[in-house]
Design an enzyme around this catalytic site. Structure first.
Site, PDB file in Angstrom:
ATOM      1  CE  LYS A 116      -4.163  -1.840   2.179  1.00 34.28           C
ATOM      2  NZ  LYS A 116      -5.051  -1.767   3.358  1.00 34.28           N
ATOM      3  CE  LYS A 130     -11.311 -10.679  -4.767  1.00 35.43           C
ATOM      4  NZ  LYS A 130     -10.685 -10.790  -3.441  1.00 35.43           N
ATOM      5  CE  LYS A 135     -17.809   0.091  -4.975  1.00 31.31           C
ATOM      6  NZ  LYS A 135     -19.133  -0.446  -4.739  1.00 31.31           N
TER       7      LYS A 135
HETATM    8  P1  ADP Z   1     -12.885  -5.198  -3.088  1.00 29.78           P
HETATM    9  O1  ADP Z   1     -11.861  -6.214  -3.522  1.00 29.78           O
HETATM   10  O2  ADP Z   1     -13.994  -5.054  -4.038  1.00 29.78           O
HETATM   11  O3  ADP Z   1     -12.259  -3.897  -2.667  1.00 29.78           O
HETATM   12  P2  ADP Z   1     -12.864  -5.785  -0.331  1.00 29.78           P
HETATM   13  O4  ADP Z   1     -11.410  -5.971  -0.457  1.00 29.78           O
HETATM   14  O5  ADP Z   1     -13.367  -4.591   0.405  1.00 29.78           O
HETATM   15  O6  ADP Z   1     -13.515  -5.816  -1.763  1.00 29.78           O
HETATM   16  O7  ADP Z   1     -13.469  -7.117   0.299  1.00 29.78           O
HETATM   17  C1  ADP Z   1     -14.448  -7.162   1.293  1.00 29.78           C
HETATM   18  C2  ADP Z   1     -14.766  -8.630   1.522  1.00 29.78           C
HETATM   19  O8  ADP Z   1     -15.372  -9.182   0.350  1.00 29.78           O
HETATM   20  C3  ADP Z   1     -13.540  -9.492   1.798  1.00 29.78           C
HETATM   21  O9  ADP Z   1     -13.873 -10.467   2.768  1.00 29.78           O
HETATM   22  C4  ADP Z   1     -13.268 -10.149   0.468  1.00 29.78           C
HETATM   23  O10 ADP Z   1     -12.615 -11.392   0.616  1.00 29.78           O
HETATM   24  C5  ADP Z   1     -14.643 -10.312  -0.110  1.00 29.78           C
HETATM   25  N1  ADP Z   1     -14.594 -10.255  -1.570  1.00 29.78           N
HETATM   26  C6  ADP Z   1     -14.252  -9.182  -2.315  1.00 29.78           C
HETATM   27  N2  ADP Z   1     -14.319  -9.452  -3.629  1.00 29.78           N
HETATM   28  C7  ADP Z   1     -14.733 -10.737  -3.733  1.00 29.78           C
HETATM   29  C8  ADP Z   1     -15.015 -11.608  -4.849  1.00 29.78           C
HETATM   30  N3  ADP Z   1     -14.878 -11.194  -6.103  1.00 29.78           N
HETATM   31  N4  ADP Z   1     -15.417 -12.870  -4.591  1.00 29.78           N
HETATM   32  C9  ADP Z   1     -15.558 -13.301  -3.318  1.00 29.78           C
HETATM   33  N5  ADP Z   1     -15.323 -12.537  -2.231  1.00 29.78           N
HETATM   34  C10 ADP Z   1     -14.913 -11.268  -2.411  1.00 29.78           C
HETATM   35 NA    NA Z   2      -9.913  -6.904  -1.936  1.00 31.71          NA
END
Ligand code: ADP
Ligand code: NA
Length: 330
Positions: A114, A197, A200
């Protein structure tokens, strides 16, 4: 309660949850309510380790809470609160900061990633010590299990190390949590780029299903999802990533097994699968959006849920902090 205690933090920065968040994480939080003494907190202290807009942070914190409630977290069956409402987090974090080696903290790979992205001048000390705040988050509740993703494994290891160090130096105080790494039960991929994956920050706009988007727009996204050459509806991550992703979403949202779906769609085309899945997703997001909006429209109810959650959390956190303070000589 004699159930094992679980603790999980949810970032308030996400805005709308997407299908990956829900199917990969939030659904498990809902399920854990029945097997664990579960504590869920929206981690607004963690959110300010990078620059934030105050009004946005406040709104996103409440939006995250509203969505968690809409998804099925029940304040009668779990403890749901906002991290900054429980000052013990910052208080125990200081003690833990003073127990952590500088070199030890410097080895946290998430910080390295980060901070490399932000550059040294814009990286805060808060970002550097945030794994130690996470340690305090977990130890305050004497958690047995920490349902986190693989990317957080190193922080759970740090938690174990610091708990053992504190206990060794000052006497038994903290439960050492199991490195309970939950794999994403369902991993959801971008609808347009099914090798990556759903996320966001990294997803294509048409490949990302936000739960709070207009259901019509969501249905359209599902119907225009990338599928694969051929016609057979079969789960095969390698050869058919697009179709496999749709099957995963379908199976997890409806509780139907993938083989069952394969049988149901035998001889039918991708179009039929997508049309039906669009209906399934719309049927899920429509009440989800309505419930989220109801909570947002009723700030008093939301406030009282959060006040009660903070009270329940503080009962546990204050007791642990008092023990720790006493042990270190305060
Ligand atoms: P992003 O990757 O969209 O920023 P976050 O990192 O905030 O999402 O993840 C929040 C939660 O959602 C975590 O527990 C993460 O493992 C789960 N998560 C995020 N994206 C996915 C996905 N594509 N499939 C399954 N679980 C996910
Ligand atoms: Na993530």
């Amino acid at each position: 309660s004699d159930r094992p205690r679980a603790l999980s933090g949810i970032q308030p920065t996400a805005g709308s949850f997407h299908l990956g968040n829900y199917l990969g994480a939030v659904r498990q939080y809902v399920a854990l309510q029945d097997t664990h003494d579960a504590f869920y907190m929206v981690v607004d202290l963690h959110a300010i380790t990078v620059p934030q807009d105050p009004a946005e942070l406040r709104a996103n914190t409440r939006l995250a809470v509203a969505q968690l409630l809409a998804a099925g977290l029940d304040p009668q069956r779990c403890t749901l609160f906002v991290q900054s409402h429980v000052p013990e987090h910052a208080q125990l974090a200081w003690v833990m900061n003073c127990l952590t080696g500088f070199g030890e903290a410097s080895r946290m790979t998430q910080f390295k990633d980060k901070s490399a992205k932000q550059g040294a001048d814009r990286t805060t000390v808060g970002l550097f010590t945030y794994p130690i705040l996470q340690v305090a988050d977990i130890l305050l509740y004497q958690a047995d299990a920490v349902p986190v993703g693989e990317d957080q494994r190193q922080h759970v290891e740090l938690t174990r190390d610091l708990a053992e160090r504190f206990n060794g130096r000052f006497g038994e105080t903290f439960r050492v949590p199991a490195p309970h790494i939950v794999r994403e039960v369902a991993k959801i991929y971008d609808l347009q780029e099914p090798a990556t994956k759903m996320s966001k920050s990294a997803s294509t706009p048409k490949g990302l299903v936000n739960l709070l988007d207009e259901p019509k727009a969501t249905a359209k996204k599902i119907k225009s999802a990338v599928t694969d050459t051929g016609t057979e509806i079969r789960f095969d991550r390698e050869a058919k990533p697009g179709v496999s992703n749709l099957l995963t979403i379908y199976a997890t949202l409806t509780g139907t097994s993938v083989p069952e779906l394969e049988a149901r769609y035998e001889g039918k085309g991708y179009g039929a699968l997508k049309t039906d899945l669009a209906d399934v997703v719309v049927e899920f997001v429509t009440p989800f959006r309505a419930r989220t909006q109801e909570y947002l429209d009723d700030p008093e109810t939301l406030d009282s849920i959060l006040a009660e959650g903070a009270d329940k959390a503080r009962t546990v956190a204050a007791e642990t902090l008092a023990q720790a303070y006493e042990k270190v000589g305060f």
